[in-house]
Design a protein around this motif. Structure first.
Motif, short mmCIF file in Angstrom:
data_model
loop_
_atom_site.label_atom_id
_atom_site.label_comp_id
_atom_site.label_asym_id
_atom_site.label_seq_id
_atom_site.Cartn_x
_atom_site.Cartn_y
_atom_site.Cartn_z
N GLY A 527 0.83 -1.21 0.00
CA GLY A 527 0.00 0.00 0.00
C GLY A 527 0.85 1.26 0.00
N LEU A 528 1.96 1.22 0.77
CA LEU A 528 2.87 2.37 0.77
C LEU A 528 3.50 2.55 -0.61
N ALA A 529 3.84 1.45 -1.25
CA ALA A 529 4.41 1.53 -2.60
C ALA A 529 3.41 2.13 -3.58
N LEU A 530 2.14 1.76 -3.45
CA LEU A 530 1.12 2.31 -4.33
C LEU A 530 0.96 3.81 -4.10
N LEU A 531 1.00 4.23 -2.85
CA LEU A 531 0.90 5.66 -2.54
C LEU A 531 2.09 6.42 -3.13
N ALA A 532 3.28 5.84 -3.00
CA ALA A 532 4.46 6.49 -3.56
C ALA A 532 4.36 6.60 -5.08
N SER A 533 3.78 5.59 -5.71
CA SER A 533 3.60 5.65 -7.16
C SER A 533 2.68 6.79 -7.55
N GLY A 737 10.99 1.48 -21.47
CA GLY A 737 12.19 0.76 -21.04
C GLY A 737 11.89 -0.68 -20.70
N LEU A 738 10.83 -1.25 -21.29
CA LEU A 738 10.39 -2.60 -20.95
C LEU A 738 11.51 -3.60 -21.21
N GLY A 739 11.75 -4.44 -20.25
CA GLY A 739 12.80 -5.43 -20.36
C GLY A 739 14.10 -4.92 -19.78
N GLU A 742 13.48 -3.90 -16.00
CA GLU A 742 13.31 -5.08 -15.16
C GLU A 742 14.63 -5.82 -14.96
N GLY A 743 15.35 -6.00 -16.06
CA GLY A 743 16.62 -6.70 -15.94
C GLY A 743 17.62 -5.95 -15.08
N ALA A 744 17.71 -4.63 -15.29
CA ALA A 744 18.66 -3.84 -14.52
C ALA A 744 18.30 -3.81 -13.04
N LEU A 745 17.01 -3.64 -12.75
CA LEU A 745 16.59 -3.61 -11.34
C LEU A 745 16.84 -4.95 -10.65
N THR A 746 16.50 -6.04 -11.34
CA THR A 746 16.70 -7.36 -10.74
C THR A 746 18.18 -7.64 -10.49
N LEU A 747 18.99 -7.32 -11.48
CA LEU A 747 20.43 -7.53 -11.31
C LEU A 747 20.98 -6.66 -10.20
N GLY A 748 20.54 -5.39 -10.16
CA GLY A 748 21.04 -4.50 -9.14
C GLY A 748 20.67 -4.94 -7.73
N LEU A 749 19.43 -5.34 -7.55
CA LEU A 749 19.01 -5.80 -6.23
C LEU A 749 19.71 -7.09 -5.83
N THR A 750 19.94 -7.96 -6.82
CA THR A 750 20.65 -9.20 -6.52
C THR A 750 22.08 -8.93 -6.09
N VAL A 751 22.73 -8.03 -6.83
CA VAL A 751 24.10 -7.66 -6.47
C VAL A 751 24.14 -6.99 -5.11
N SER A 761 10.62 -10.70 -7.48
CA SER A 761 9.27 -10.38 -6.99
C SER A 761 9.12 -8.89 -6.70
N ALA A 762 10.13 -8.30 -6.05
CA ALA A 762 10.07 -6.87 -5.74
C ALA A 762 10.03 -6.04 -7.02
N VAL A 763 10.80 -6.42 -8.00
CA VAL A 763 10.82 -5.66 -9.25
C VAL A 763 9.50 -5.78 -9.98
N LEU A 764 8.93 -6.97 -10.01
CA LEU A 764 7.65 -7.15 -10.68
C LEU A 764 6.55 -6.33 -10.00
N LEU A 765 6.55 -6.29 -8.67
CA LEU A 765 5.56 -5.47 -7.96
C LEU A 765 5.78 -3.99 -8.24
N HIS A 766 7.05 -3.56 -8.25
CA HIS A 766 7.35 -2.16 -8.53
C HIS A 766 6.89 -1.76 -9.92
N ARG A 767 7.18 -2.60 -10.91
CA ARG A 767 6.76 -2.29 -12.27
C ARG A 767 5.25 -2.38 -12.43
N LEU A 768 4.61 -3.25 -11.67
CA LEU A 768 3.15 -3.33 -11.72
C LEU A 768 2.53 -2.02 -11.24
N LEU A 769 3.10 -1.46 -10.17
CA LEU A 769 2.52 -0.24 -9.59
C LEU A 769 2.90 1.01 -10.35
N THR A 770 4.05 1.03 -10.98
CA THR A 770 4.52 2.26 -11.63
C THR A 770 4.36 2.24 -13.14
#
Length: 791
Positions: A527-533, A737-739, A742-751, A761-770
């Motif tokens: 819900g906080l993420a949705l508000l920030a979006s 910036g589709l693809g 997502e790839g950059a965010l996932t790689l960055g969070l993993t690193v 999962s976090a990236v998919l939720l972020h992209r869903l909301l934004t």
């Protein structure tokens, strides 16, 4: 085919030489560095106590002279970036920017590779190696910055410039001293970091290739003129079996030359095979794996002169010469011949067999070993006489073992052509039964050339048949076994496979439960993420209002930002928003030029804020020590990425023209528009606050999405990941910036430390909301604004 003109109107017919080559020497250095790296790690594990004592002594000494440690820290940390940058500037001024680009590629690979290796090592089960590289402290196993700098210095071949090399390694030594004395690096960690950086640099050099420095055919003709020859024509022919270039050169007197060119970069060609043979075979049969260009020239020339002196039928060597610093040539008289391989088996008569053995006998009397008696080195001239070629493989003053190996090789080759009985009979008639009996123990596959071994695979019983024929000549002879192999490949493979199997069985690799990725989500954070979006759209409206002196209604401008999210489905992220905002301003009665200038001004300030925040958060994230003047990992990564982008944009003319034309159109009237905005402090504050709020809102959204799945990352780390990924997404040509995002965010969070499943999962939720969720209200806003002629 291409024709290159030489002096005196001599045309050299040869293929165009490639502009870049993958030098075997770079591959050799890469392999050697890996071997040294393994040896260093093994030695460090064995001498762990000694290294711990040395580290304690250095640390104690550093506490006695703290000022010296701080000076070394400051100088090393600053210079380790300044020196590579200065070298890059110097190369660019000398129009050698491509070398700098190669170095930047190596630096990026070095940074990413060392960091990922460190993260894997920390989270893995290699506790001994982790303890060795970190000393049990919370430090990087491999220093990311140092790895990238060394990879860069290796890839730009800074070692070929003595002054720069000394300066570079001095700064690296100061850097290591500062970190080692400050307990931010262990001695094995420093050694491994240096070796890993060098390995990455050499791998990059081999992967992208190096400029071709081989002299062309016209340089060969010029070198022949210096030897008092008068070439009138030259044509490149097929390379020899070692990959050396060959030329057929016609002279003014009607004779011809066969010229062999030895290129310096080819001296290590086939080195892995030669090294493998040296390791596998006993010392008496081994050839030297590496020779310098000069040594190879002298070796072949000496063998050619010795064969001529022995009276053997070989082409006469007429001259040798270096061609600059990168090649050398050998000029032989031309003899019209054809190789024995071109003859059918039925054309090989007993008389011809006798001639071949007579030529070999002449070499053996003078203790000359040919080492390559095969069908492509045994030729026949027009008169049917035997001519032996390929003297480069030979040995002078050869020992008995090498001479016996020549007999075994020729026996086997001829037996494959005419049968074991004829081959042995012809050899016995010339060489005598005793010579064949001495060669009997050497009839082993390992002693033969690669071509002969391949042919034996089709006639598996040939060696046994040869032994049987020789045994019939000397039935009472005593045969002493000769062991040529140190070990068999099958034994080595068995040992390696067993070791790997045991390691993987004992390691107990962790299993990942993917199902819990979705079920453990905390929807309060969502819900906080949705508000920030949602806040990001309001912030985008404030930013646009701040850079337009004219009045814009807030909520209608917010709807325009939602409409822009709908347009992003069919346009790149950096284009859709600009187009929709420009259209909106025009509908508000603002002239097209001023509308474009206003949007351009907002985008320019947005870019400045974006870069500034990225540098700030990157520095905060990486600044975990106050004992050295060292930028954070994120900051260095950003600098490298920006440098690579600039090099690409400036180095590719079509891309440079596209970028400059678009930037010119976008920012042509930006400065006057900014001056208009600066007259209203309220507008300036509104625009800057909106610009800052957009970035902060998206970072908060991503941070909340990470927390929704139980992730624990610092806000600054999430900020660095988002800002970097957003820059990549803006440059990507895909809609929104589709693809790429997502790839950059996932790689960055993993690193940054999250598991791949949680990061995804976090990236998919972020992209869903934004990105995806605003599409529906964006479509409604777009339709509403069009209906009211606001778009």
């Amino acid at each position: 085919m291409a024709e290159a003109r030489a002096d005196g109107d001599v045309y050299v017919v040869e293929p165009l030489l490639p502009q870049r080559l993958r030098r075997p020497s770079d591959l050799l250095r890469f392999i050697a560095t890996l071997i040294v790296l393994g040896a260093v790690i093994l030695l460090a594990l064995v001498a762990k106590q000694t290294l711990n004592g040395l580290e304690a002594d250095v640390t104690e000494g550093a506490t006695l002279v703290p000022l010296l440690s701080r000076i070394a820290a400051f100088l090393g940390g600053a210079a380790v970036l300044i020196v590579p940058a200065a070298f890059a500037v110097e190369r660019v001024f000398h129009r050698d920017g491509l070398r700098v680009a190669e170095g930047l590629i190596a630096a990026i690979i070095g940074m990413a590779g060392s960091f990922l290796f460190g993260q894997w090592l920390v989270s893995g089960n290699l506790t001994d190696l982790n303890q060795l590289l970190t000393g049990g402290r919370s430090i990087e196993p491999l220093n990311t910055l140092l790895t990238s700098v060394i990879a860069y210095a290796t890839a730009v071949r800074i070692s070929r410039r003595p002054t720069w090399r000394a300066l570079m390694w001095t700064t690296i030594a100061l850097y290591i001293l500062a970190f080692f004395s400050g307990r931010q690096m262990t001695l094995p960690g420093a050694a491994v970091t240096v070796l890993v950086g060098m390995a990455i640099g050499y791998a990059t050099l081999y992967g992208v290739g190096s400029p071709n420095t081989r002299p062309p055919g016209n340089a060969v003709v010029a070198a022949l003129r210096k030897l008092s020859f008068t070439p009138v024509s030259a044509r490149r022919v097929e390379d020899d079996h070692q990959g050396s270039r060959r030329y057929a050169v016609g002279l003014a007197d009607g004779t011809s030359l066969d010229v062999t060119v030895l290129d310096r970069d080819r001296q290590v060609a086939g080195l892995p095979y030669r090294l493998w043979r040296r390791i596998r075979l006993n010392s008496e049969t081994r050839r030297r794996a590496i020779r310098s260009l000069r040594a190879e020239l002298e070796r072949e020339a000496l063998m050619a002169y010795a064969a001529q002196a022995a009276g053997a039928g070989t082409p006469r060597l007429l001259g040798t010469s270096e061609i600059g610093t990168e090649a050398a040539l050998l000029a032989y008289e031309h003899i019209e011949t054809r190789p024995l391989d071109d003859l059918s088996d039925s054309d090989i008569t007993d008389e011809l067999l006798a001639q071949i053995w007579e030529q070999v006998g002449l070499l053996q009397i003078q203790r000359l070993a040919h080492r390559r008696l095969t069908g492509d080195s045994i030729h026949l001239d027009r008169a049917g006489r035997v001519v032996l070629t390929d003297a480069r493989s030979g040995e002078i003053a050869a020992g008995d073992l090498l001479l016996r190996l020549d007999i075994a090789q020729l026996l086997t080759y001829l037996a494959l052509r005419v049968g074991a009985e004829r081959s042995v009979r012809a050899a016995a008639a010339v060489m005598g039964p005793d010579a064949l009996a001495a060669a009997l123990p050497l009839l082993q596959r390992i002693a033969l050339t690669r071509e002969t071994r391949a042919a034996l695979a089709k006639q598996k019983n040939m060696l046994a048949a040869i032994r049987e024929q020789i045994g019939a000549l000397r039935p009472q002879g005593k045969v002493e076994e000769v062991r040529l192999e140190r070990f068999r490949p099958r034994t080595l493979i068995t040992i390696i496979a067993s070791t790997l199997a045991a390691y993987f069985l004992l390691s107990q690799l962790s299993q990942v439960n993917i199902y819990q990725v979705v079920t453990t989500a905390n929807w309060a954070w969502s819900g906080l993420a949705l508000l920030a979006s949602f806040v990001s759209f309001v912030a985008a409206a404030l930013m646009l209002r701040g850079f337009v002196p004219e009045h814009l209604p807030l909520w209608r401008t917010v709807l325009v930002q939602f409409a822009a999210s709908f347009v992003k489905l069919v346009a790149p992220a950096a284009v859709g928003g600009v187009a929709i905002n420009t259209r909106y301003l025009q509908k508000r009665g603002i002239s097209p030029a001023l509308a474009v200038a206003s949007v351009g001004a907002s985008q320019l300030i947005m870019m400045i804020f974006h870069i500034g925040l990225l540098l700030l958060f990157a520095y905060i994230t990486g600044s975990n020590t106050t004992t050295s003047f060292t930028p954070s990992r994120g900051l260095v990564l950003v600098l490298l990425a920006v440098a690579v982008l600039v090099v690409i944009v400036l180095g590719v003319p079509p891309l440079r023209r596209i970028v400059t034309s678009r930037m010119r159109r976008l920012f042509s009237n930006v400065l006057p528009r900014l001056l208009d905005v600066l007259q209203s402090p309220r507008k300036v504050v509104e625009g800057c606050v909106g610009t800052l709020m957009i970035t902060i809102a998206f970072i908060v959204c991503l941070d909340a999405c990470v927390s929704a799945f139980g992730g624990t990352l610092s806000f600054t780390a999430v900020a660095v990941v988002y800002l970097t990924a957003n820059a990549i997404g803006s440059a990507a040509p895909t809609p929104g910036g589709l693809g790429a995002v997502e790839g950059a965010l996932t790689l960055g969070l993993t690193v940054a430390g999250l598991s791949p499943e949680l990061a995804t999962s976090a990236v998919l939720l972020h992209r869903l909301l934004t990105f995806w969720l605003p599409v529906l209200p964006g479509w409604a806003s777009f339709t509403y604004l069009q209906r009211h002629e606001a778009l």
